[in-house]
Scaffold this motif. Structure first.
Motif, PDB file in Angstrom:
ATOM      1  N   PRO A 236       0.842  -1.207   0.000  1.00 47.90           N
ATOM      2  CA  PRO A 236       0.000   0.000   0.000  1.00 47.90           C
ATOM      3  C   PRO A 236       0.874   1.253   0.000  1.00 47.90           C
ATOM      4  O   PRO A 236       1.876   1.326   0.713  1.00 47.90           O
ATOM      5  CB  PRO A 236      -0.795  -0.114   1.303  1.00 47.90           C
ATOM      6  CG  PRO A 236      -0.726  -1.551   1.686  1.00 47.90           C
ATOM      7  CD  PRO A 236       0.585  -2.056   1.179  1.00 47.90           C
ATOM      8  N   SER A 237       0.502   2.223  -0.803  1.00 49.86           N
ATOM      9  CA  SER A 237       1.207   3.506  -0.819  1.00 49.86           C
ATOM     10  C   SER A 237       0.984   4.216   0.523  1.00 49.86           C
ATOM     11  O   SER A 237      -0.118   4.130   1.094  1.00 49.86           O
ATOM     12  CB  SER A 237       0.664   4.354  -1.969  1.00 49.86           C
ATOM     13  OG  SER A 237       1.281   5.604  -2.008  1.00 49.86           O
TER      14      SER A 237
ATOM     15  N   HIS B 187      -4.781  -3.474   5.521  1.00 46.98           N
ATOM     16  CA  HIS B 187      -4.485  -3.354   4.088  1.00 46.98           C
ATOM     17  C   HIS B 187      -3.073  -3.830   3.754  1.00 46.98           C
ATOM     18  O   HIS B 187      -2.754  -4.098   2.594  1.00 46.98           O
ATOM     19  CB  HIS B 187      -4.657  -1.902   3.627  1.00 46.98           C
ATOM     20  CG  HIS B 187      -6.071  -1.407   3.722  1.00 46.98           C
ATOM     21  ND1 HIS B 187      -7.136  -2.064   3.142  1.00 46.98           N
ATOM     22  CD2 HIS B 187      -6.607  -0.322   4.344  1.00 46.98           C
ATOM     23  CE1 HIS B 187      -8.248  -1.409   3.380  1.00 46.98           C
ATOM     24  NE2 HIS B 187      -7.961  -0.347   4.123  1.00 46.98           N
TER      25      HIS B 187
END
Length: 211
Positions: A57-58, A180
C-alpha cells in the motif's frame, strides 16, 4: 614385510576388512537416497506457482535486499518520522477449507535526534490488526537489526485502560498500519519462505556431496 603383515591380518581377521567395505557401501547408498530426496523436494518447491504479485500500500516501499535478510520489509516516512515494518508468520489455522494466516508485525517508529524509537508488536489478520505491546527501545542498528533493550521498555499493553489502547490503535492507523498491509506481506512471506526452503535443500545437498 609390510605386505606380508597386511596379508596376514586379512587371513586371520577378514571380518574387519569386509565390515569396513560394507559400512562404506551402506553410507554411500544412504547418501545417494538422501541426495535424491533433497533434489526431488527442491524441484517440487521450485515448480510451485507463486501468488499473484501484490504491491505494498502507498506510500510504503520495499526495503532493498529484504528477501535476503532478517531486517525490515517495508518502510515509509510520515512527516519527520521514519517507519520500518518487520514481519513473520505467527500462526496458520483452518476455517472450513480456507487457510487463514496470522502474521506477526513489528512496527518501528523513529525520529531524528532521538536515541530511542517507539515500537509496536502486532498481530495482523486479513481483516484486522491487534496490538500486543508498545515499548520504547534503542533505534535500529545500521544493519537493520533490532537492538535488545537493556532497560524497562513499557507496561503490558493489556494493563492499559481501554481508552489509551484505542488511542494507540489510532496512532498507528494514522500512519498506515492496518489490515491493508496483509495481502502484500502474506505474498512476500510466501516468496521468502520458498526461497529459504530451496536454499536449505541446496546447501544440505552440497554438504552431503562434500562440495
Amino acid at each position: 614385510m609390510l605386505r606380508k603383515a597386511i596379508a596376514g591380518c586379512a587371513v586371520h581377521q577378514p571380518w574387519r576388512m569386509i565390515a569396513s567395505r560394507s559400512s562404506t557401501t551402506a553410507s554411500s547408498a544412504v547418501d545417494s537416497i538422501l541426495l535424491r530426496s533433497l533434489r526431488d523436494h527442491y524441484q517440487e518447491v521450485a515448480k510451485m506457482t507463486p501468488p499473484p504479485k501484490v504491491s505494498p500500500p502507498s506510500p510504503f516501499t520495499i526495503v532493498k535486499g529484504a528477501l535476503e535478510s532478517s531486517g525490515p520489509v517495508l518502510m515509509r516516512s510520515y512527516g519527520h518520522e521514519e517507519i520500518n515494518l518487520y514481519v513473520m508468520r505467527l500462526a496458520q489455522h483452518y476455517d472450513d477449507d480456507d487457510v487463514i494466516d496470522q502474521l506477526f508485525l513489528h512496527v518501528d517508529v523513529s525520529k531524528p535526534g532521538q536515541k530511542n524509537s517507539l515500537q509496536f508488536l502486532c498481530g495482523l489478520y486479513p481483516d484486522a490488526l491487534g496490538i500486543h505491546s508498545v515499548s520504547m527501545r534503542p533505534k535500529l542498528q545500521s544493519d537493520g537489526f533490532l537492538a535488545v533493550p537493556s532497560k524497562y521498555s513499557g507496561p503490558v499493553f493489556g494493563d492499559l485502560d481501554e481508552r489509551m489502547r484505542d488511542e494507540f490503535h489510532s496512532y498507528i492507523e494514522e500512519r498506515g498500519i492496518n489490515s491493508h498491509l496483509f495481502p502484500f506481506l502474506q505474498a512476500w512471506l510466501y516468496v521468502k519462505e520458498n526461497r529459504n526452503l530451496m536454499r536449505w535443500f541446496r546447501s544440505v545437498g552440497q554438504f552431503v556431496k562434500g562440495a
